[in-house]
Motif scaffolding. Sequence first.
Motif, PDB file in Angstrom:
ATOM      1  N   PHE A   7       2.863  -8.060   5.224  1.00 20.08           N
ATOM      2  CA  PHE A   7       2.084  -7.007   5.870  1.00 20.08           C
ATOM      3  C   PHE A   7       0.593  -7.166   5.616  1.00 20.08           C
ATOM      4  CE2 PHE A   7       0.643  -2.559   6.420  1.00 20.08           C
ATOM      5  CZ  PHE A   7       0.949  -2.485   7.758  1.00 20.08           C
TER       6      PHE A   7
ATOM      7  N   PHE B 231       7.338  -0.234   2.375  1.00 24.51           N
ATOM      8  CA  PHE B 231       8.094  -1.448   2.642  1.00 24.51           C
ATOM      9  C   PHE B 231       8.158  -2.368   1.432  1.00 24.51           C
ATOM     10  CE2 PHE B 231       7.828   0.153   6.837  1.00 24.51           C
ATOM     11  CZ  PHE B 231       9.000  -0.282   7.419  1.00 24.51           C
TER      12      PHE B 231
ATOM     13  N   THR C 254      10.982  -9.959  -4.468  1.00 23.02           N
ATOM     14  CA  THR C 254      10.695 -11.378  -4.525  1.00 23.02           C
ATOM     15  C   THR C 254      11.002 -11.902  -5.913  1.00 23.02           C
ATOM     16  OG1 THR C 254       8.445 -11.240  -5.328  1.00 23.02           O
ATOM     17  CG2 THR C 254       8.785 -10.912  -2.981  1.00 23.02           C
ATOM     18  N   GLY C 255      11.796 -12.923  -5.939  1.00 23.50           N
ATOM     19  CA  GLY C 255      11.987 -13.630  -7.178  1.00 23.50           C
ATOM     20  C   GLY C 255      11.173 -14.905  -7.129  1.00 23.50           C
ATOM     21  N   ALA C 256       9.937 -14.784  -6.609  1.00 25.29           N
ATOM     22  CA  ALA C 256       9.129 -15.980  -6.395  1.00 25.29           C
ATOM     23  C   ALA C 256       8.781 -16.620  -7.728  1.00 25.29           C
ATOM     24  CB  ALA C 256       7.855 -15.617  -5.643  1.00 25.29           C
TER      25      ALA C 256
ATOM     26  N   PHE D 102      -3.062   4.749   6.254  1.00 27.29           N
ATOM     27  CA  PHE D 102      -1.880   4.375   7.029  1.00 27.29           C
ATOM     28  C   PHE D 102      -1.298   3.035   6.566  1.00 27.29           C
ATOM     29  CE2 PHE D 102      -0.880   1.452  10.492  1.00 27.29           C
ATOM     30  CZ  PHE D 102       0.409   1.868  10.755  1.00 27.29           C
ATOM     31  N   PRO D 103      -2.109   1.953   6.479  1.00 30.20           N
ATOM     32  CA  PRO D 103      -1.518   0.706   5.974  1.00 30.20           C
ATOM     33  C   PRO D 103      -1.102   0.793   4.518  1.00 30.20           C
ATOM     34  CG  PRO D 103      -3.851   0.415   6.408  1.00 30.20           C
ATOM     35  CD  PRO D 103      -3.476   1.738   6.966  1.00 30.20           C
ATOM     36  N   ALA D 104      -1.816   1.606   3.710  1.00 30.77           N
ATOM     37  CA  ALA D 104      -1.454   1.724   2.290  1.00 30.77           C
ATOM     38  C   ALA D 104      -0.056   2.302   2.156  1.00 30.77           C
ATOM     39  CB  ALA D 104      -2.472   2.597   1.565  1.00 30.77           C
TER      40      ALA D 104
ATOM     41  N   THR E 295       2.307   2.370   4.491  1.00 29.16           N
ATOM     42  CA  THR E 295       3.269   1.411   5.030  1.00 29.16           C
ATOM     43  C   THR E 295       3.583   0.324   4.009  1.00 29.16           C
ATOM     44  OG1 THR E 295       2.021   1.746   7.048  1.00 29.16           O
ATOM     45  CG2 THR E 295       3.765   0.125   7.114  1.00 29.16           C
ATOM     46  N   LEU E 296       2.527  -0.193   3.382  1.00 30.04           N
ATOM     47  CA  LEU E 296       2.697  -1.259   2.390  1.00 30.04           C
ATOM     48  C   LEU E 296       3.577  -0.790   1.246  1.00 30.04           C
ATOM     49  CD1 LEU E 296       1.500  -4.091   2.209  1.00 30.04           C
ATOM     50  CD2 LEU E 296      -0.233  -3.175   0.684  1.00 30.04           C
TER      51      LEU E 296
ATOM     52  N   GLU F   8       9.022 -11.580   2.737  1.00 27.74           N
ATOM     53  CA  GLU F   8       8.725 -11.632   1.311  1.00 27.74           C
ATOM     54  C   GLU F   8       7.213 -11.704   1.114  1.00 27.74           C
ATOM     55  OE1 GLU F   8      10.237 -15.096  -0.507  1.00 27.74           O
ATOM     56  OE2 GLU F   8       9.809 -14.418  -2.548  1.00 27.74           O
TER      57      GLU F   8
ATOM     58  N   PHE G  63      -7.508  -4.031   3.223  1.00 26.07           N
ATOM     59  CA  PHE G  63      -7.788  -2.628   3.532  1.00 26.07           C
ATOM     60  C   PHE G  63      -9.196  -2.468   4.083  1.00 26.07           C
ATOM     61  CE2 PHE G  63      -4.287  -2.026   0.615  1.00 26.07           C
ATOM     62  CZ  PHE G  63      -3.543  -1.114   1.319  1.00 26.07           C
TER      63      PHE G  63
ATOM     64  N   ALA H  43     -12.023   6.830   8.632  1.00 22.25           N
ATOM     65  CA  ALA H  43     -11.976   5.647   7.758  1.00 22.25           C
ATOM     66  C   ALA H  43     -10.874   5.808   6.715  1.00 22.25           C
ATOM     67  CB  ALA H  43     -13.325   5.436   7.098  1.00 22.25           C
TER      68      ALA H  43
ATOM     69  N   LEU I  13     -11.263  -0.479  12.375  1.00 22.65           N
ATOM     70  CA  LEU I  13     -10.766   0.642  13.178  1.00 22.65           C
ATOM     71  C   LEU I  13     -11.797   1.756  13.309  1.00 22.65           C
ATOM     72  CD1 LEU I  13      -7.115   1.058  11.892  1.00 22.65           C
ATOM     73  CD2 LEU I  13      -7.813   0.306  14.137  1.00 22.65           C
ATOM     74  N   SER I  14     -12.552   2.033  12.230  1.00 19.88           N
ATOM     75  CA  SER I  14     -13.304   3.298  12.214  1.00 19.88           C
ATOM     76  C   SER I  14     -14.543   3.274  13.103  1.00 19.88           C
ATOM     77  CB  SER I  14     -13.656   3.693  10.786  1.00 19.88           C
ATOM     78  OG  SER I  14     -14.088   2.608  10.060  1.00 19.88           O
TER      79      SER I  14
ATOM     80  N   LEU J 160      -8.119   7.692   6.912  1.00 20.27           N
ATOM     81  CA  LEU J 160      -6.802   7.608   7.541  1.00 20.27           C
ATOM     82  C   LEU J 160      -6.477   6.166   7.914  1.00 20.27           C
ATOM     83  CD1 LEU J 160      -4.601   9.720   8.562  1.00 20.27           C
ATOM     84  CD2 LEU J 160      -5.369   8.986  10.800  1.00 20.27           C
ATOM     85  N   ALA J 161      -7.504   5.447   8.406  1.00 17.97           N
ATOM     86  CA  ALA J 161      -7.285   4.051   8.798  1.00 17.97           C
ATOM     87  C   ALA J 161      -6.929   3.198   7.590  1.00 17.97           C
ATOM     88  CB  ALA J 161      -8.527   3.497   9.500  1.00 17.97           C
ATOM     89  N   ALA J 162      -7.348   3.596   6.378  1.00 23.72           N
ATOM     90  CA  ALA J 162      -6.951   2.864   5.171  1.00 23.72           C
ATOM     91  C   ALA J 162      -5.643   3.402   4.616  1.00 23.72           C
ATOM     92  CB  ALA J 162      -8.046   2.958   4.119  1.00 23.72           C
TER      93      ALA J 162
ATOM     94  N   SER K 214      -9.665  -1.032   7.802  1.00 24.22           N
ATOM     95  CA  SER K 214     -10.267   0.300   7.883  1.00 24.22           C
ATOM     96  C   SER K 214     -11.617   0.242   8.594  1.00 24.22           C
ATOM     97  CB  SER K 214     -10.424   0.859   6.470  1.00 24.22           C
ATOM     98  OG  SER K 214     -11.212   1.998   6.491  1.00 24.22           O
TER      99      SER K 214
ATOM    100  N   ILE L  35      11.450  -1.339   0.293  1.00 21.58           N
ATOM    101  CA  ILE L  35      12.587  -1.664   1.155  1.00 21.58           C
ATOM    102  C   ILE L  35      12.852  -3.159   1.204  1.00 21.58           C
ATOM    103  CG2 ILE L  35      13.406  -1.629   3.536  1.00 21.58           C
ATOM    104  CD1 ILE L  35      11.957   0.991   3.897  1.00 21.58           C
ATOM    105  N   ARG L  36      11.794  -3.946   1.341  1.00 22.45           N
ATOM    106  CA  ARG L  36      11.999  -5.378   1.583  1.00 22.45           C
ATOM    107  C   ARG L  36      12.639  -6.047   0.372  1.00 22.45           C
ATOM    108  NH1 ARG L  36       6.216  -6.138   0.622  1.00 22.45           N
ATOM    109  NH2 ARG L  36       5.788  -5.719   2.794  1.00 22.45           N
TER     110      ARG L  36
END
Lengths: 119, 402
Positions: free
Chosen positions: B245, A26, A33-35, A18-20, A22-23, B71, B88, A12, B95-96, A14-16, B92, A29-30
């Motif tokens: 994302f 990026f 935003t000047g939203a 990994f996206p954290a 990545t988020l 964006e 999240f 559980a 998947l788990s 690791l599954a959280a 999570s 990198i991305r």
Amino acid sequence: MPPQYIPVLIFAVLAAAFPAVTLLIFALIRPSTGAIGAKLKPYECGIAPEGDARGRYSVRFYIVAILFVIFDVETVFLFPWAVDYRLLGIYGLISMFVFLGILIVGYVWLYRKGALEWV
Amino acid sequence: MGDFLAANALLVIAIVKVVVVVFVLLTAVAYITWFERKVVAHMQGRWGPERVGPHGLLQPLADGAKFLFKEDPTPAGIDRFVYFLAPFLALSLALSTIAVIPLGPGQIELFGHRTWFSVAELNISLLVVFAITALSVYGVALAGWASNSKYPLLGGLRSSAQMLSYELSLTMSVVGIVLLTNTFSLRDIVEAQRGGVGRWFVIPQILGFVCFFISALAETNRVPFDLPEAETELVAGFHTEYASFKFAMFFMAEYAAMVTVSFMVAVLFFGGYFSPFPGTPAWHWTIYLPAAGGVIGGVLLLLHGLRYHTPLGRIVLPVAGLALTGVGVLCALAGVVEYIQGPFWLAAKVATVLFVYVWVRGTLPRFRYDQLMNFGWKFLLPLSLANLVITSLIVALMRPAQ
């Protein structure tokens, strides 16, 4: 925590994680935003949003929640009964049928009262 | 380092297994989106993804890159913590669940330790699966609430009411199997189905299977029960205000939940990792079916790839075909052929259930919301209750209490 549950916990986390990660990467990198202005407003078909979104909502949802609790507690009783079914024998069968009978009477009452109707 | 590995071998094995399973699962989730688009397209007489790579095979990568570089504006007035927590939670939890599902029979040797062919071996794995899937309501409900927008709120409410309603018949339809096996362990449930198609629980529990599969479609918010994201009425449902994302995370969570349900259907009703053929000597040749499938599929892919209309395809597809043929030959070797049986049959069953999922999407129109609630409360719930009563009576009559 018993040791055999540790892999589930690792899974559980690791599954959280990994996206954290990545988020986070990026977000750097991305394009930043000047939203401004309308882009930050909640979406309402392109019109300026009217009033607060977190207003009142239908009482139906509360009834569904209450009914869910009733029947979910029933399943909580059903699972231990089912796993010890052979041990409990005919006594267990009759007890559970009495319990289910009461519950089915309640279900029929709800049905006739119209609590299960959505509209 | 060596001492550390020796002292914490169980932990290291657990981490290795988790990493492998998470990696395979995320790749699978990416390619299920491709599979779904392709199958639905062909059912509707279209081609589906064709441009990005041969047969659109690089489409998931292109989609992933797009999601990562989009964006990501944070709308005004959101509940910041809950808004970030919801995706999240969804991903999570989705998947788990795979962690407790038995992926193959018996134990394997890993770093000199014998370990089960699953990430975690629990004696109450069935209950753990239901506990985790029940929590996945939170991801959707919180996302809808935190967004401070009307469409997500409505979508989140609808979706939590729907998931609660169908969770009842989902859990109750499984009680029949617990009555037959008297165990909560998914591995013991699979072991009780040893010996080919005739022993699968889908036969005595056909009612339970129907209830389980329909409820699972509703539980994972799939067509014909995709009301939470009914785009004609609610824009995109609970994830209207999510972009980039964070939107992709909800998307992945939905597909991961599909995979979980397919695993559960295979394990509970279709004999899990056992081959559909009886284990008698007359059927012994069937252990070479995975190898034969690999070789035939590989050769066909090779021949097809050589005639493909783009230069990249003429390189990639034959190489993939050769690789598949090689894997097929490898699967026929003594020592490998026994190990490959469990994962191969489980994967084949999961793929079949996933295909049915997509097939349903290509076939059925969406329910109206009141029809959906009526169907759940007035049809599926009594049906699963009836299945439970009938099963308990038959078990009591056929096998007297000990």
